[in-house]
Design a protein around this motif. Structure first.
Motif, PDB file in Angstrom:
ATOM      1  N   HIS A  47       0.829  -1.209   0.000  1.00 22.85           N
ATOM      2  CA  HIS A  47       0.000   0.000   0.000  1.00 22.85           C
ATOM      3  C   HIS A  47       0.861   1.256   0.000  1.00 22.85           C
ATOM      4  O   HIS A  47       0.518   2.238  -0.662  1.00 22.85           O
ATOM      5  CB  HIS A  47      -0.951  -0.008   1.190  1.00 22.85           C
ATOM      6  N   ASN A  50       1.984   1.632  -3.536  1.00 21.92           N
ATOM      7  CA  ASN A  50       0.883   2.102  -4.380  1.00 21.92           C
ATOM      8  C   ASN A  50       0.531   3.564  -4.144  1.00 21.92           C
ATOM      9  O   ASN A  50      -0.093   4.196  -4.994  1.00 21.92           O
ATOM     10  CB  ASN A  50      -0.361   1.232  -4.186  1.00 21.92           C
ATOM     11  N   ALA A  51       0.946   4.139  -3.022  1.00 20.32           N
ATOM     12  CA  ALA A  51       0.678   5.557  -2.755  1.00 20.32           C
ATOM     13  C   ALA A  51       1.293   6.441  -3.839  1.00 20.32           C
ATOM     14  O   ALA A  51       0.833   7.558  -4.055  1.00 20.32           O
ATOM     15  CB  ALA A  51       1.200   5.945  -1.377  1.00 20.32           C
ATOM     16  N   LEU A  54      -1.515   7.473  -6.282  1.00 23.16           N
ATOM     17  CA  LEU A  54      -2.764   8.065  -5.817  1.00 23.16           C
ATOM     18  C   LEU A  54      -3.205   9.261  -6.647  1.00 23.16           C
ATOM     19  O   LEU A  54      -4.392   9.444  -6.872  1.00 23.16           O
ATOM     20  CB  LEU A  54      -2.667   8.436  -4.336  1.00 23.16           C
ATOM     21  N   TRP A  57      -5.124   8.002  -9.688  1.00 18.23           N
ATOM     22  CA  TRP A  57      -6.310   7.158  -9.499  1.00 18.23           C
ATOM     23  C   TRP A  57      -7.492   7.966  -8.985  1.00 18.23           C
ATOM     24  O   TRP A  57      -7.334   8.986  -8.325  1.00 18.23           O
ATOM     25  CB  TRP A  57      -6.010   6.079  -8.465  1.00 18.23           C
ATOM     26  N   ALA A  62      -8.521   4.167  -5.287  1.00 15.69           N
ATOM     27  CA  ALA A  62      -7.563   4.243  -4.186  1.00 15.69           C
ATOM     28  C   ALA A  62      -8.103   3.531  -2.950  1.00 15.69           C
ATOM     29  O   ALA A  62      -7.382   2.779  -2.289  1.00 15.69           O
ATOM     30  CB  ALA A  62      -7.243   5.698  -3.868  1.00 15.69           C
TER      31      ALA A  62
END
Length: 195
Positions: A47, A50-51, A54, A57, A62
């Motif tokens: 996570h 994946n930030a 952001l 997305w 998110a």
């Protein structure tokens, strides 16, 4: 805060002249690695990586990614490149400082920015890993004709990974030239005076 003199241009744009939406799009093209890393320790590594996406997305995607991580192949590939693929589902707070620094680099790799701003990105890493990470840092931006701008306090890393050096001391530019034009004594003198 707006500049008191001169202008600021980021990737050819004046941020002050952009609308809020245009500024968000510009921000999505700039990747950062802060000295404080800005990771969320309670999240799993996947996570935190994946930030980096952001800004690209929707809010729904998110939020869903916190339940079921999105883009997992890309996240795992980025973690593999920094030597942490086996740690993807651990909580970030359980990693060492050097491992957290590599999570921040993986976050940048999945973001694929056009401009990378990095503050001491190798400070918690051993020399071999520092060289590897600095080589990785510039890849996303340089592949698209962008740039890596980094603050480094190690003259050896500067010589091996930078094309140009802009040295600041007490808020003034005291050195500005291509690395190839620097002698070892130039760097030693600057780094000795800057410390």
């Amino acid at each position: 805060m707006p500049p008191t003199a001169g202008t600021v241009r980021v990737l050819g744009a004046d941020p002050a002249a952009l609308s809020g939406r245009e500024r968000r799009r510009l921000r999505a093209r700039v990747g950062t690695v802060h000295q404080a890393l800005e990771l969320v320790g309670r999240l799993r590594v996947v996570h935190d990586v994946n930030a980096g996406r952001l800004a690209q997305w929707s809010a729904a995607r998110a939020a869903w990614s916190l339940v079921r991580p999105q883009g997992l192949p890309e996240v795992l590939a980025a973690l593999e490149r920094v030597g942490l693929a086996d740690r993807a589902f651990e909580r970030t707070e359980r990693l060492s400082g050097g491992q957290r620094q590599r999570v921040a680099i993986a976050r940048l790799l999945v973001q694929e920015p056009d401009l990378v701003l990095a503050d001491e990105p190798a400070s918690a890493l051993d020399p071999v890993l520092a060289d590897r990470v600095l080589a990785l840092l510039g890849e996303p931006a340089l592949a698209r004709g962008g740039a890596l701008v980094t603050a480094l306090h190690d003259p050896g890393l500067v010589r091996r990974h930078c094309g140009r050096v802009v040295g600041l001391a007490e808020g003034r530019v005291v050195l500005d030239r291509p690395v190839a034009a620097l002698s070892a004594s130039d760097l030693a003198e600057f780094y000795g005076a800057a410390m």
